[in-house]
Write a protein that holds these residues in place. Structure first.
Motif, PDB file in Angstrom:
ATOM      1  N   ALA A  72       6.728  17.630 -18.760  1.00  0.00           N
ATOM      2  CA  ALA A  72       5.928  17.779 -17.577  1.00  0.00           C
ATOM      3  C   ALA A  72       5.268  19.032 -17.597  1.00  0.00           C
ATOM      4  N   GLU A  73       5.576  20.056 -18.113  1.00  0.00           N
ATOM      5  CA  GLU A  73       4.808  21.357 -18.218  1.00  0.00           C
ATOM      6  C   GLU A  73       3.606  21.195 -19.349  1.00  0.00           C
ATOM      7  N   ARG A  74       3.788  20.455 -20.255  1.00  0.00           N
ATOM      8  CA  ARG A  74       2.717  20.300 -21.309  1.00  0.00           C
ATOM      9  C   ARG A  74       1.595  19.500 -20.664  1.00  0.00           C
ATOM     10  N   LEU A  75       2.169  18.542 -19.938  1.00  0.00           N
ATOM     11  CA  LEU A  75       0.862  17.453 -19.118  1.00  0.00           C
ATOM     12  C   LEU A  75       0.084  18.373 -18.188  1.00  0.00           C
ATOM     13  N   LEU A  76       0.954  19.032 -17.268  1.00  0.00           N
ATOM     14  CA  LEU A  76       0.438  19.937 -16.105  1.00  0.00           C
ATOM     15  C   LEU A  76      -0.611  21.077 -16.733  1.00  0.00           C
ATOM     16  N   LEU A  77      -0.211  21.627 -17.953  1.00  0.00           N
ATOM     17  CA  LEU A  77      -1.209  22.697 -18.620  1.00  0.00           C
ATOM     18  C   LEU A  77      -2.559  22.262 -19.073  1.00  0.00           C
ATOM     19  N   TRP A  78      -2.064  20.935 -20.081  1.00  0.00           N
ATOM     20  CA  TRP A  78      -3.256  20.200 -20.376  1.00  0.00           C
ATOM     21  C   TRP A  78      -4.302  19.789 -19.342  1.00  0.00           C
TER      22      TRP A  78
END
Length: 398
Positions: A72-78
């Motif tokens: 979830a964090e990776r998608l949010l940052l991207w």
């Protein structure tokens, strides 16, 4: 579609979700995919709070929580940094771009940890990726995100799931496990451990603990998370119907499920050796909260999964080096063992048990699998029979 230019990124740094500050125009409060006209089931009014509400369901299961937070964090940052969009505005087409990004997160200086380094989440050098994701890891990431999006729709936060248009058919299981060590390679790995130096006190302690770890992982078929997440208090002894005392190890594993694993005579001998080397009594005491696998020295806190993976990987690399020194004939074996990771020990345990004719119901119960197929749902194995068969047929033979 926005393209990422390292010099024209948003003015906030790449940070973990718990520290991330997102501008109001990107935090999702006005996301194009936000549900309207309904009664939401969560109080969240922005994407970060919605993600945290979803993650809260897994807080008691550390491995699941860590994996789900990571994706979830990776998608949010991207989404906010590369696409300049809140997650609640992402489209199906955006997610297709993201899947390609997972295979090669660029620019690496912004997205990928410095090579060979793993730092704490609060460290300034922290990045969301250790490197490009393998195809199986890409698939796992999308499956997790699909679960998240579906939950956010059901919670009344999102109007629709942008991943629902993707065909997420489950892959057919491979006809056989391939990530395991054949008997000859397993013998070579044990030989590497036997050859570990013992000249100094530190070398001796490290050699003993590696012998203990490989015995524990192989004889019990444990996951690495189960080794680092359980304590010596899990060992207990009980009499079977014939009056024989048998040792068991109670393990809390994946999905917070508990099972008992036969602690064979071989395992208990190795445990006594390891504990004596640490200045402990040969057998664990009731309620003893020492980790199953301890760091070198006087520290008694559990090791991290990353640290365990690293020292196990070193054993495999040393085995590969020994094999290559024998000549080109051994290079294929060296290449294979060099690919191995700590999880291969679990597959090796299961494969060797099955190859040695241990009842598949017993293999299933030892490893904590849900089933061995549809038929196994109707089968039940006796604990005492499982212990006897594991004792008789599954040995490490140091």
């Amino acid at each position: 579609m926005p393209s990422e230019n390292p010099d024209s990124l948003l003015p906030f740094t790449i940070e973990p979700i718990e520290h991330l500050q997102i501008a109001s125009d990107l935090d999702g409060r006005n996301g194009a995919n936000r549900a309207t006209g309904n009664r939401a089931q969560v109080a969240a009014n922005n994407d970060v709070d919605a993600i945290k509400a979803w993650l809260a369901r897994f807080v008691d299961t550390k491995t699941t929580f860590d994996n789900y937070r990571k994706e979830a964090e990776r998608l949010l940052l991207w989404s906010t940094v590369a696409m300049h969009k809140p997650i609640s505005s992402l489209t199906h087409e955006d997610l297709l771009v993201y899947q390609r990004f997972l295979a090669d997160p660029q620019p690496a200086s912004r997205w990928v940890m410095p090579r060979g380094r793993k730092v704490a989440r609060a460290h300034p050098d922290w990045r969301p990726f250790a490197g490009p994701l393998a195809p199986c890891s890409q698939l796992q990431a999308i499956i997790i995100l699909n679960t998240m999006f579906s939950w956010l729709v059901n919670a009344g936060y999102l109007a629709g799931n942008p991943l629902s248009l993707s065909r997420q058919r489950a892959r057919k299981a491979k006809p056989r496990i391939t990530r395991y060590l054949e008997e000859d390679l397993w013998m070579e790995v044990k030989r590497t451990i036997d050859l570990m130096p013992t000249e100094t006190d530190r070398e001796r302690e490290h050699a003993f603990r590696m012998r203990w770890f490989f015995s524990l992982a192989y004889l019990c078929g444990l996951r690495i998370s189960e080794v680092v997440g359980n304590t010596m208090a899990g060992f207990f002894c009980r009499r079977d119907k014939d009056g024989e005392e048998r040792w068991w190890l109670e393990i809390t594993g994946k999905g917070d499920k508990t099972r008992i694993v036969p602690a064979t005579n071989e395992l208990m001998i190795e445990l006594a050796r390891y504990r004596r080397e640490k200045g402990l009594s040969p057998c664990p005491l009731p309620g003893e909260d020492l980790p199953l696998f301890l760091p070198i020295g006087d520290r008694q806190q559990p090791m991290t999964r990353g640290a365990v993976h690293a020292i196990v990987k070193k054993v495999f690399e040393n085995t590969a080096t020994r094999l290559r020194l024998r000549g080109e004939h051994y290079h294929p074996m060296a290449d294979r063992v060099e690919q191995a990771s700590a999880h291969w020990l679990r597959h090796t345990a299961g494969s060797h048990m099955a190859n040695n004719d241990v009842d598949l119901r017993h293999v299933r119960d030892n490893l904590g699998h849900e089933s061995i197929g549809t038929t196994s749902n109707y089968l039940h194995s006796s604990d005492d029979a499982r212990h006897r068969e594991t004792e008789a047929r599954h040995k490490i033979k140091w």
